[in-house]
Design a protein around this motif. Structure first.
Motif, mmCIF file in Angstrom:
data_model
loop_
_atom_site.group_PDB
_atom_site.id
_atom_site.type_symbol
_atom_site.label_atom_id
_atom_site.label_comp_id
_atom_site.label_asym_id
_atom_site.label_seq_id
_atom_site.Cartn_x
_atom_site.Cartn_y
_atom_site.Cartn_z
ATOM 1 N N MET B 4 6.714 10.154 7.293
ATOM 2 C CA MET B 4 7.508 8.739 7.136
ATOM 3 C C MET B 4 6.687 7.835 7.673
ATOM 4 S SD MET B 4 8.644 6.570 4.549
ATOM 5 C CE MET B 4 7.730 5.429 4.806
ATOM 6 N N LYS B 82 5.926 -1.408 -5.356
ATOM 7 C CA LYS B 82 6.125 -0.641 -6.065
ATOM 8 C C LYS B 82 5.755 1.565 -5.734
ATOM 9 C CE LYS B 82 3.265 -1.105 -9.183
ATOM 10 N NZ LYS B 82 2.723 -1.757 -9.668
ATOM 11 N N LEU B 84 5.396 2.837 -2.731
ATOM 12 C CA LEU B 84 6.595 3.387 -1.858
ATOM 13 C C LEU B 84 8.287 3.836 -1.991
ATOM 14 C CD1 LEU B 84 6.333 1.625 1.223
ATOM 15 C CD2 LEU B 84 5.525 3.882 0.943
ATOM 16 N N PHE B 85 8.464 2.906 -3.795
ATOM 17 C CA PHE B 85 9.375 3.588 -4.117
ATOM 18 C C PHE B 85 9.356 4.050 -5.128
ATOM 19 C CE2 PHE B 85 11.297 -0.898 -2.717
ATOM 20 C CZ PHE B 85 11.376 -1.326 -1.924
ATOM 21 N N SER B 86 8.306 4.558 -5.335
ATOM 22 C CA SER B 86 8.341 5.961 -6.629
ATOM 23 C C SER B 86 7.863 6.668 -6.703
ATOM 24 C CB SER B 86 7.308 4.988 -7.897
ATOM 25 O OG SER B 86 6.234 4.789 -7.039
ATOM 26 N N LEU B 87 7.703 7.114 -4.728
ATOM 27 C CA LEU B 87 7.352 8.863 -4.273
ATOM 28 C C LEU B 87 8.703 8.545 -3.768
ATOM 29 C CD1 LEU B 87 4.996 7.268 -1.815
ATOM 30 C CD2 LEU B 87 4.279 8.559 -3.754
ATOM 31 N N PRO B 88 8.943 10.193 -3.766
ATOM 32 C CA PRO B 88 10.262 11.082 -3.444
ATOM 33 C C PRO B 88 10.667 10.566 -1.706
ATOM 34 C CG PRO B 88 8.203 12.766 -3.581
ATOM 35 C CD PRO B 88 7.730 11.029 -3.033
ATOM 36 N N VAL B 89 10.413 9.496 -1.907
ATOM 37 C CA VAL B 89 11.367 9.198 0.080
ATOM 38 C C VAL B 89 12.721 8.257 -0.436
ATOM 39 C CG1 VAL B 89 9.831 10.145 1.839
ATOM 40 C CG2 VAL B 89 9.456 7.682 0.060
ATOM 41 N N PRO B 90 13.300 8.330 0.537
ATOM 42 C CA PRO B 90 14.473 7.691 0.921
ATOM 43 C C PRO B 90 14.313 6.271 1.295
ATOM 44 C CG PRO B 90 15.160 9.797 2.028
ATOM 45 C CD PRO B 90 13.589 9.767 1.579
ATOM 46 N N ARG B 91 14.473 5.276 0.666
ATOM 47 C CA ARG B 91 14.233 3.536 1.338
ATOM 48 C C ARG B 91 14.616 3.344 2.284
ATOM 49 N NH1 ARG B 91 15.137 -0.768 -3.271
ATOM 50 N NH2 ARG B 91 13.606 0.366 -4.824
#
Ligand SMILES: Nc1ncnc2c1ncn2[C@@H]1O[C@H](COP(=O)(O)OP(=O)(O)O)[C@@H](O)[C@H]1O
Ligand SMILES: [Mg+2]
Lengths: 307, 239
Positions: B4, B82, B84-91
């Protein structure tokens, strides 16, 4: 060969209300592995909102989303690993080159570095890969968005109006690109559009949404059948003849002058005429309606031709 | 978490942040060398006091806000949230990486400024020994006192779509430092004044009327509050 169909996307009564108005209303989507699902509807029908709900970018007011047969409320990150998406507008970092853009995403997906060259080749951006993306045309940005979506070898690819804002040549290019995507690994594709003609040649299934509600969901061949094999009877009293046809198993519609039945081959047309005559209706005309898919689509979505 | 941070690093390393980071050290270097050329003799503590007034009162809080805004700017501009939030990473990871990068940039700023001060002192021949302890306390203290502000500005920069808005608000709230920084009642509780209170040396050589102490409880409390607020916002942020 009977295999149990693999559910990739399934929504149940999916609803999203924005300031009291249901912009997505009790939508049930069903997409199985290997489908190319054309998600159709006029502008403002709720396609993008539905796709945001599928990806968990926004929370539903009610209803559920299952991807790969898992509820995204509990398994969102696990299933997102298998999803590549382009929602509404392509996302990009203008101050970076295409390679750097893809590298920033690749770090988070943990795929081999070679994959960047692969996806750049697929979308034919190899030549421009070293340029800053802010200098790209909209079509190139759109292709970079598709490359980004493909980067993680997704099993489900979600493309929201990928040809929006492109000129006809750009539209053709994107369409060819999507058709040529490697489908050997059983990739499932959801592609939205406000034009039926755009997905007609590639979709295996279509879902049509209008004003937030699904008005049709079936195979593309079923939609074609509906479009071509409709027979219109002009009769003296359509309103009372309508229940007669319905009770005999016809998919019928009526207006004040005529009755229309769908799925009408020669035999069922003849039987319908016989039925009407037997019950003493005057049959003035029997006409074949060769509605185009497009007009059927317009009819289903409320016929907003003026738009 | 490493991946990250690497991803964030790719985005930040090609931005204008480095030019902005050079402002404070370059300014210190320039004024120091000009003063030296004019024959002014100084001591380490004089120079540290002088630098830390200008830098910590104004530049450091301003820069912290600019870094936060820059680290969010390209997400707002190109639909990055948008993506970042649709990738498999926690916010939470996204938020943590952004915060870590901001405080890393602030730390680099402090290190470069310290280097500039050492160069000035060496060229101008400040009397030895170098007061390493005081220098370290001042620069590290300034950095730590920036943490609440960094968290607050990260929150403002994620919530506000424009680049200018959080930077302008930060600038407007930095200016009162000239007054509030001198107030023993309000200074320790004002996030924009905390860096200068931490940086300006006190005791020997420090200015007597500027020896207001930071309040560690206020610092920690505001840091936790701002960090939590920003994190909760990030978890709910629409994309
Ligand atoms: N954030 C929002 N605030 C208010 N209205 C919205 C918002 N997002 C979507 N809508 C409304 O929801 C409806 C569906 O929009 P959208 O899903 O973008 O449609 P489509 O993608 O099919 O064009 C539109 O009427 C739009 O105005
Ligand atoms: Mg849309």
């Amino acid at each position: 060969m009977t295999t149990i169909a693999d559910s990739i996307v399934q929504t149940e009564a999916l609803t999203k209300s924005i300031s009291g108005k249901a912009v997505v209303n009790e939508v049930n989507i069903k997409i199985e592995r290997g489908d190319i699902y054309g998600f159709l509807g006029p502008n403002g029908a709720g396609k993008t909102t539905t796709i945001r709900l599928l990806l968990g970018l926004t929370k539903p007011t009610s209803g559920t989303v299952r991807l790969f047969d898992r509820d995204i409320r509990n398994h969102r990150l696990d299933v997102l690993r298998k999803v590549g998406s382009l929602v509404e507008y392509p996302s990009y970092y203008g101050h970076l080159t295409a390679v750097e853009n893809l590298e920033a995403v690749r770090r988070l997906l943990d795929v081999p570095k070679e994959r960047i060259d692969d996806v750049l080749a697929i979308v034919r951006l190899t030549k421009d890969a070293g340029r800053q993306v802010k200098g790209y045309s909209l079509g190139m940005k759109q292709r970079l968005g598709i490359a980004t979506a493909l980067l993680g070898n997704p099993e489900l690819l979600i493309l929201d109006e990928p040809t929006n804002g492109l000129d006809p040549a750009g539209i053709q290019e994107i369409r060819e690109l999507i058709i040529s995507l490697p489908r050997t690994k059983g990739v499932t594709i959801l592609i939205s559009s406000h034009l039926l003609s755009e997905v007609e040649q590639m979709a295996t299934r279509v879902g049509i949404i209008a004003k937030g509600s699904m008005v049709y969901q079936n195979s593309i061949s079923h939609l074609r059948e509906q479009a071509i094999s409709r027979i219109r009877f002009t009769v003296n009293d359509p309103a009372s003849a309508y229940p007669l046809l319905r009770s005999s198993g016809y998919e019928a519609e009526w207006d004040d002058r005529s009755l229309t039945i769908g799925r009408a081959d020669n035999a069922s047309t003849a039987e319908a005429v016989a039925l009407l005559v037997k019950h003493h209706y005057d049959v003035y005309r029997v006409e074949e309606q060769t509605a185009s898919l497009e007009s059927l689509f317009l009819e289903m979505t409320g016929g907003e031709r003026s738009l | 978490m490493m991946s990250m941070l690497q991803s964030e690093w790719i985005k930040i390393k090609r931005s204008a942040i480095w030019a902005i980071m050079a402002i404070s050290p370059a300014g210190a270097l320039l004024t120091g060398l000009i003063a030296g050329a004019r024959g002014a003799s100084g001591t380490w503590m004089d120079a540290l006091t002088f630098i830390s007034i200008l830098h910590a009162m104004l530049l450091l809080p301003l820069l912290t806000g600019v870094y936060a805004a820059m680290i969010c700017r390209y997400e707002h501009a190109g639909g990055g949230w948008k993506l970042l939030f649709s990738l498999p990473v926690p916010r939470t990871k996204i938020y943590a990486a952004k915060f870590i990068l901001i405080v890393f940039m602030v730390a680099l700023t402090q290190l470069f400024l310290l280097a500039a001060l050492l160069i000035v002192g060496w060229i101008n021949g400040f009397p030895s020994p170098v007061p390493w302890r005081e220098l370290a306390l001042s620069f590290a203290g300034g950095w730590i006192a920036c943490l609440p502000l960094a968290a607050l500005q990260l929150f403002a920069s994620t919530a506000l779509h424009s680049f200018a808005a959080p930077v302008a608000v930060n600038a407007v709230l930095t200016i009162p430092n000239v007054l509030i920084g001198n107030s023993s009642r309000f200074g320790p509780y004002y996030p924009w004044a905390q860096p200068m209170l931490a940086m300006i040396p006190r005791g020997d050589g420090g200015l007597p009327d500027l020896t207001i102490h930071i309040a560690p409880a206020a610092l920690i409390g505001s840091f936790v509050l701002f960090l939590l607020t920003g994190w909760i916002y990030m978890m709910k942020k629409p994309a």
